[in-house]
Design a protein around this motif. Structure first.
Motif, PDB file in Angstrom:
ATOM      1  N   THR A 130       1.023  -1.309   0.188  1.00 41.38           N
ATOM      2  CA  THR A 130       0.569  -0.104   0.004  1.00 41.38           C
ATOM      3  C   THR A 130       0.820   1.486  -0.462  1.00 41.38           C
ATOM      4  O   THR A 130       0.533   2.346  -0.736  1.00 41.38           O
ATOM      5  CB  THR A 130      -0.670   0.022   1.325  1.00 41.38           C
ATOM      6  N   THR A 138      -2.187  -2.257   7.971  1.00 42.68           N
ATOM      7  CA  THR A 138      -3.559  -1.581   7.241  1.00 42.68           C
ATOM      8  C   THR A 138      -4.327  -1.968   8.208  1.00 42.68           C
ATOM      9  O   THR A 138      -5.495  -1.577   7.651  1.00 42.68           O
ATOM     10  CB  THR A 138      -3.676  -2.170   5.829  1.00 42.68           C
ATOM     11  N   ARG A 141      -4.775   1.322  10.492  1.00 38.81           N
ATOM     12  CA  ARG A 141      -4.544   2.266   9.787  1.00 38.81           C
ATOM     13  C   ARG A 141      -5.392   2.433   9.067  1.00 38.81           C
ATOM     14  O   ARG A 141      -6.174   3.621   8.519  1.00 38.81           O
ATOM     15  CB  ARG A 141      -3.731   2.135   8.432  1.00 38.81           C
TER      16      ARG A 141
END
Length: 247
Positions: A130, A138, A141
């Motif tokens: 990413t 992630t 996030r």
């Protein structure tokens, strides 16, 4: 100078109150106010709903489920009419997920296609794609907890299907004409994309139920809840996130 006193010997200007206790006061109060209200001090939600227009709580719950189902069905129909989702191939369905929809579906797909759910969780928690070359988590996030729950549910359904030999999807060849090759299209919760959008629309259906309940609470009337839900359906086309899109 002597101060004036009344005939009872109390200084003038000073007020003294004495309340004579009434032994029958608690009985009279209990006759007027039901017992649950005395103990709690406020109207409980269930008791309040049961007193609205003589409608019982299970009837209100049934209407809330009905408005939720109508909202979910309406959004799913708009989405189908806009993108013809049921007649697309798996690749074309994934291409219909635009912007952040595609991003969240990518992580959901990674969790469903990994060898195990734990391996998929490890992959999204140590992601170097990413924000390459940085390695980021992630899961935190982008708050991917709903996708983790959906992926776990899909894997469990697939396990159930394999154990009991139950088919959860139906596939056929779609002839698209104009010298285009036929494609295989599948419908049902056994297809990962179909399971994803179906679950999202079911969750979005709760909006109709909550608006109906809020209308009842604010208006103290069942008709107020129906009016609030009806207004929501009328402005749904212009409401952000409700006009046939997933997010």
């Amino acid at each position: 100078m002597a101060k004036k006193v009344n005939n009872r010997g109390v200084k003038a200007g000073n007020l003294h109150f004495s309340i004579k206790k009434d032994k029958n006061y608690p009985r009279k109060f209990k006759k007027i106010v039901p017992e649950p209200y005395i103990s709690t001090g406020y109207f409980s939600f269930i008791n309040r709903l049961s007193r609205i227009d003589g409608i019982r709580p299970f009837t209100i719950a049934g209407l809330a489920v009905l408005f939720g189902f109508l909202n979910s069905y309406h959004q799913a129909t708009m989405f189908e009419n806009d993108r013809h989702f049921s007649h697309l191939s798996s690749l074309e369905r994934e291409m219909t997920f635009r912007t952040e929809m595609g991003l969240y579906y990518f992580y959901y797909k990674a969790l469903t296609e990994s060898h195990s759910l734990l391996e998929g969780l490890s992959g999204i928690m140590n992601d170097n794609l990413t924000e390459y070359p940085s390695v980021i988590n992630t899961l935190e996030r982008f708050t991917l907890y709903p996708e983790v729950i959906l992926a776990a549910s899909y894997r469990n359904i697939q396990t159930f299907s394999d154990i009991f030999n139950v088919s959860l999807k139906e596939c056929w060849q779609v002839l698209r004409g104009d010298d285009l090759p036929p494609i295989e299209s599948c419908e049902g919760v056994g297809d990962p994309a179909y399971f994803y959008v179906t679950t999202v629309f079911l969750i979005n259906g709760l909006v109709g139920s909550l608006i109906f309940i809020f209308g009842i609470i604010l208006s103290d009337s069942i008709s107020g809840g129906i009016l609030a839900a009806a207004c929501f359906f009328l402005i749904m086309e212009s409401a952000p996130g409700c006009n046939g899109h997933l997010l």
